[in-house]
Design an enzyme around this catalytic site. Structure first.
Site, PDB file in Angstrom:
ATOM      1  N   GLU A 407       0.886  -1.218   0.033  1.00 38.66           N
ATOM      2  CA  GLU A 407      -0.041   0.175   0.122  1.00 38.66           C
ATOM      3  C   GLU A 407       0.577   1.169   0.146  1.00 38.66           C
ATOM      4  O   GLU A 407       0.543   2.331   0.508  1.00 38.66           O
ATOM      5  CB  GLU A 407      -0.991  -0.186   1.227  1.00 38.66           C
ATOM      6  CG  GLU A 407      -1.808  -1.204   1.444  1.00 38.66           C
ATOM      7  CD  GLU A 407      -3.014  -1.118   0.391  1.00 38.66           C
ATOM      8  OE1 GLU A 407      -3.243  -0.343  -0.496  1.00 38.66           O
ATOM      9  OE2 GLU A 407      -3.915  -2.163   0.585  1.00 38.66           O
TER      10      GLU A 407
HETATM   11  C1  FAD Z   1       3.425  -9.774  -0.058  1.00 40.23           C
HETATM   12  C2  FAD Z   1       3.062  -8.754  -0.983  1.00 40.23           C
HETATM   13  C3  FAD Z   1       1.772  -8.627  -1.433  1.00 40.23           C
HETATM   14  C4  FAD Z   1       1.516  -7.578  -2.477  1.00 40.23           C
HETATM   15  N1  FAD Z   1       0.597  -7.467  -3.080  1.00 40.23           N
HETATM   16  C5  FAD Z   1       0.382  -6.464  -4.217  1.00 40.23           C
HETATM   17  C6  FAD Z   1      -0.906  -6.783  -4.837  1.00 40.23           C
HETATM   18  O1  FAD Z   1      -1.753  -7.365  -4.614  1.00 40.23           O
HETATM   19  N2  FAD Z   1      -0.843  -5.655  -6.074  1.00 40.23           N
HETATM   20  C7  FAD Z   1       0.229  -5.128  -6.398  1.00 40.23           C
HETATM   21  O2  FAD Z   1       0.080  -4.500  -7.314  1.00 40.23           O
HETATM   22  N3  FAD Z   1       1.186  -5.126  -5.625  1.00 40.23           N
HETATM   23  C8  FAD Z   1       1.434  -5.764  -4.590  1.00 40.23           C
HETATM   24  N4  FAD Z   1       2.528  -5.816  -3.958  1.00 40.23           N
HETATM   25  C9  FAD Z   1       3.596  -4.907  -4.189  1.00 40.23           C
HETATM   26  C10 FAD Z   1       3.789  -3.789  -3.177  1.00 40.23           C
HETATM   27  O3  FAD Z   1       2.914  -2.927  -3.360  1.00 40.23           O
HETATM   28  C11 FAD Z   1       5.318  -3.285  -3.633  1.00 40.23           C
HETATM   29  O4  FAD Z   1       6.181  -4.266  -3.001  1.00 40.23           O
HETATM   30  C12 FAD Z   1       5.710  -1.892  -3.059  1.00 40.23           C
HETATM   31  O5  FAD Z   1       4.919  -0.871  -3.759  1.00 40.23           O
HETATM   32  C13 FAD Z   1       7.316  -1.774  -3.181  1.00 40.23           C
HETATM   33  O6  FAD Z   1       7.638  -1.764  -4.367  1.00 40.23           O
HETATM   34  P1  FAD Z   1       9.206  -2.405  -4.635  1.00 40.23           P
HETATM   35  O7  FAD Z   1       8.851  -3.998  -3.866  1.00 40.23           O
HETATM   36  O8  FAD Z   1       9.217  -2.516  -6.077  1.00 40.23           O
HETATM   37  O9  FAD Z   1      10.086  -1.712  -3.818  1.00 40.23           O
HETATM   38  P2  FAD Z   1      10.978  -0.473  -4.569  1.00 40.23           P
HETATM   39  O10 FAD Z   1      10.197   0.329  -4.916  1.00 40.23           O
HETATM   40  O11 FAD Z   1      12.126  -0.991  -5.131  1.00 40.23           O
HETATM   41  O12 FAD Z   1      11.369  -0.082  -3.007  1.00 40.23           O
HETATM   42  C14 FAD Z   1      12.631  -0.294  -2.386  1.00 40.23           C
HETATM   43  C15 FAD Z   1      13.068   0.574  -1.195  1.00 40.23           C
HETATM   44  O13 FAD Z   1      13.190   1.868  -2.009  1.00 40.23           O
HETATM   45  C16 FAD Z   1      12.323   2.739  -1.465  1.00 40.23           C
HETATM   46  N5  FAD Z   1      12.220   3.928  -2.350  1.00 40.23           N
HETATM   47  C17 FAD Z   1      11.586   3.677  -3.675  1.00 40.23           C
HETATM   48  N6  FAD Z   1      11.340   4.615  -4.255  1.00 40.23           N
HETATM   49  C18 FAD Z   1      11.855   5.749  -3.413  1.00 40.23           C
HETATM   50  C19 FAD Z   1      11.786   7.140  -3.568  1.00 40.23           C
HETATM   51  N7  FAD Z   1      11.474   7.723  -4.745  1.00 40.23           N
HETATM   52  N8  FAD Z   1      12.351   7.775  -2.613  1.00 40.23           N
HETATM   53  C20 FAD Z   1      12.681   7.199  -1.502  1.00 40.23           C
HETATM   54  N9  FAD Z   1      12.643   5.872  -1.398  1.00 40.23           N
HETATM   55  C21 FAD Z   1      12.326   5.227  -2.258  1.00 40.23           C
HETATM   56  C22 FAD Z   1      11.214   2.095  -0.677  1.00 40.23           C
HETATM   57  O14 FAD Z   1      10.593   2.836   0.370  1.00 40.23           O
HETATM   58  C23 FAD Z   1      11.697   0.889  -0.276  1.00 40.23           C
HETATM   59  O15 FAD Z   1      12.573   1.018   0.946  1.00 40.23           O
HETATM   60  C24 FAD Z   1       2.761  -6.616  -2.674  1.00 40.23           C
HETATM   61  C25 FAD Z   1       3.917  -6.956  -2.257  1.00 40.23           C
HETATM   62  C26 FAD Z   1       4.137  -7.974  -1.285  1.00 40.23           C
HETATM   63  C27 FAD Z   1       5.626  -8.067  -0.787  1.00 40.23           C
END
Ligand code: FAD
Length: 600
Positions: A407
């Site tokens: 979220e």
């Molecule tokens: C169990 C699980 C269920 C999920 N369910 C869904 C689902 O139903 N549908 C769906 O669409 N997605 C889902 N997700 C995805 C989830 O919403 C994403 O994992 C989340 O939005 C973070 O994206 P990422 O994993 O690519 O992390 P990244 O975006 O790669 O982030 C990695 C780190 O970098 C930080 N970061 C990234 N961008 C910035 C910035 N601009 N400035 C500062 N810090 C930053 C983040 O805060 C984090 O600490 C799920 C994930 C999990 C693990």
């Protein structure tokens, strides 16, 4: 509807205005009908979910979770927010928050539930055409069809609009052919309906589609091996020339990112509520264990170090409850007033939520971090047994961690809340600059000390709150002046500002809840909520002081730094609170009641 200077309360305004106890909703005000609904939901969890927690997590029976979902549907739990004409119960926004809260104690099922009823169902409810609503909503409220939400991609997580999934119109113009890969999709393993985000042709912005699994061209990977919420299905989904009928485009072309953002707003505040049931469950287990476990010849509950933990777990949970339901009711009131002004109901819901997007982000961040704190201390109370996979504490610890990630990660949410506030200020929608300039002037003026009528409950605490708001205005004003539209590049300062905002909202909500309770039932019967509010504010002032110091060090040097530090000292001044004795009193009360005794 509540107003301020005859205007409806606005999102983010808590930083520049004084809110009274009458202005806020507290969970103790839930009606008999809402409480009965909550109890029925709790009974459902106790009977249909908790006895099967291990089985659910093992995922050996692929139909177990869909079966539980269907049972939840039979009870009406999947249609809380869905109007009756589509098979739902059409209940209020804060009722849906209450149900999310109770379901929050159900471990991985709460994620399944949230994905199905929230991000899976709401896009159709809010943005669907009449035909789309009639076709999908009745089946989703019974779980005849299960839903999921496909936004994230391997290279597009926090930067969700950068996804590569593509949709092109078929030569006969009847279908969009969908291609792409989605990742981390909750409920993917059994979902029949998918809300999928993809770009049409070379569009800059995403569009959203309602995709049925039966359309074909959909494959998926095995279940992800996760740290926690193991019983919730999470898979990668591949779309390969998946034919989506053109009438299944949701809303307009290019409107997908807006849909995603608005739906996540709802998801956030619901997640803020959704962690509360988990917090209370862990507190209850910890109280029970602390009473039973003996060391040095006595129950560990008699030790001050353990009592302090138990009390602090409750204080933080109480604060999260207070801010969550305050935000929920503000949203509900705003929706009602927009409907009264003639806006269509779903539009009103979206606008209401958008207005309080800052509070939605605060609820998500505060709640998820409180849950992590609570489970961590829960493990500690259990000692070695807390580390054993044979007791529920270990699972609660692992399950909790996801809430800070999905979220919108907590970093993204922190930046969002500050960014949104500053944007509203720039647009003239929220006047923070004038009060900020007032605070800047106050820094150079001789301090005047108004006498406070300290016979009034929380008179001193409210003065502290007023001053803490000045800390925010001082730092926000200086940051905006220094960096102007480049402030978003100063993420560390954005984080400091977010911390200050969160703590002000949480402390104020806690104090106002305790005050309202005292008004209703007398101060003597509100002893413990009053104690909790006092401890919370004391801790919040410390945190705010520390975040503000970091920001000041990064913002200014020399005489200006000295002046701001002096202002900070004045604005964070708070009488010493004997947190030790208050925590002991709170813990003793909970141990006597054998449960967290402060909710509805
Ligand atoms: C169990 C699980 C269920 C999920 N369910 C869904 C689902 O139903 N549908 C769906 O669409 N997605 C889902 N997700 C995805 C989830 O919403 C994403 O994992 C989340 O939005 C973070 O994206 P990422 O994993 O690519 O992390 P990244 O975006 O790669 O982030 C990695 C780190 O970098 C930080 N970061 C990234 N961008 C910035 C910035 N601009 N400035 C500062 N810090 C930053 C983040 O805060 C984090 O600490 C799920 C994930 C999990 C693990």
């Amino acid at each position: 509807m509540k107003t301020y200077n005859n205007n409806p309360i606005q999102g983010g305004q808590f930083l520049i205005r004084e809110t009274t106890a009458e202005d806020i909703f507290i969970p103790e005000e839930f009606s008999e009908e809402q409480r009965m609904m909550a109890q029925a939901c709790q009974d459902f969890i106790d009977m249909e979910i908790m006895p099967f927690a291990e089985e659910i997590d093992s995922m050996k029976d692929p139909d177990l979770v869909p079966r539980i979902l269907r049972k939840a549907g039979e009870m009406g739990l999947l249609g809380i927010s869905v109007p009756e004409q589509y098979g739902g119960l059409g209940m209020s926004f804060n009722t849906s928050m209450l149900i999310a809260d109770i379901i929050g104690s159900a471990g991985s099922f709460s994620t399944t539930y949230g994905a199905h009823t929230g991000i899976g169902t709401l896009p159709i409810l809010y943005y669907g055409t009449e035909e789309q609503k009639e076709k999908y909503l009745p089946k989703l409220t019974t779980a005849e069809w299960a839903a999921c939400y496909c936004l994230t991609e391997p290279d597009a997580g926090s930067d969700a609009n950068s996804g590569k999934a593509k949709a092109v119109l078929s030569p006969d113009g009847r279908h969009y052919l969908l291609n792409g890969q989605k990742m981390w999709i909750t409920n993917a393993g059994f979902a029949d309906v998918m809300i999928v985000f993809a770009k049409i042709d070379e569009d800059k912005n995403l569009s959203a589609f309602i995709v049925e699994r039966s359309f074909g061209g959909i494959t998926m990977n095995e279940e992800e091996k996760k740290m926690g919420i193991k019983g919730s299905s999470t898979r990668q989904v591949f779309f390969n020339e998946c034919p989506v009928p053109v009438e299944n485009l949701l809303s307009e072309r290019g409107n997908g990112f807006k849909i995603a953002v608005n739906i996540l707003n709802v998801g956030r505040v619901k997640l803020g509520a959704g962690v509360l049931g988990g917090c209370r469950r862990v507190i209850n287990l910890s109280l029970q264990y602390a009473k039973e476990r003996k060391q040095f010849g006595v129950p560990i509950a008699t030790f001050g170090a353990i009592q302090s933990k138990l009390a602090e777990m409750a204080i933080k949970t109480f604060a999260s409850e207070s801010l969550c339901y305050r935000a929920g009711q503000d949203i509900e009131d705003r929706i009602a007033s927009l409907v009264a002004e003639g806006l269509e109901e779903n539009q009103a819901k979206l606008k209401g939520m958008e207005q309080f997007a800052i509070e939605c982000a605060i609820a998500k961040v505060h709640g998820s971090e409180v849950l992590d704190y609570v489970v961590d201390q829960g493990v500690q109370v259990f000692g070695g047994m807390g580390y054993s996979a044979d007791v529920p504490m270990e699972r609660a610890y692992r399950d909790a961690r996801i809430s800070r990630i999905y979220e919108g990660t907590n970093e993204i949410n922190r930046m969002l809340m500050v960014g949104m506030l500053l944007k509203r200020a720039l647009k003239g929608e929220l006047n923070i600059y004038e009060p900020a300039m007032g605070v800047a002037k106050e820094l150079t003026a001789v301090p005047s000390f108004e006498s406070i009528d300290s016979t009034q409950l929380f008179a001193n605490e409210k003065e502290v709150l007023r001053n803490l708001k000045k800390v925010f205005l001082m730092i926000a004003g200086k940051s905006a002046q220094t960096f102007q539209d480049k402030i978003e590049e100063e993420q560390e300062i954005m984080m400091n500002l977010a911390e200050i905002m969160i703590e002000i909202y949480a402390a104020e909500s806690t104090i106002l809840r305790a005050e309202k309770l005292a008004q209703k039932q007398g101060e003597d019967s509100t002893k413990y909520p009053i104690a909790m509010a006092k401890v919370y504010l004391f801790e919040a002032a410390e945190k705010i002081s520390s975040s503000a110091k970091e920001a000041i060090a990064a913002l200014v040097t020399g005489d200006e730094q000295k002046m701001m530090l002096m202002g900070l000292k004045r604005f964070t001044k708070i009488d010493l609170v004997n947190t030790k004795s208050l925590r002991r009193e709170i813990a003793s009360y909970m141990l006597e009641k054998e449960k967290y005794p402060f909710f509805i």
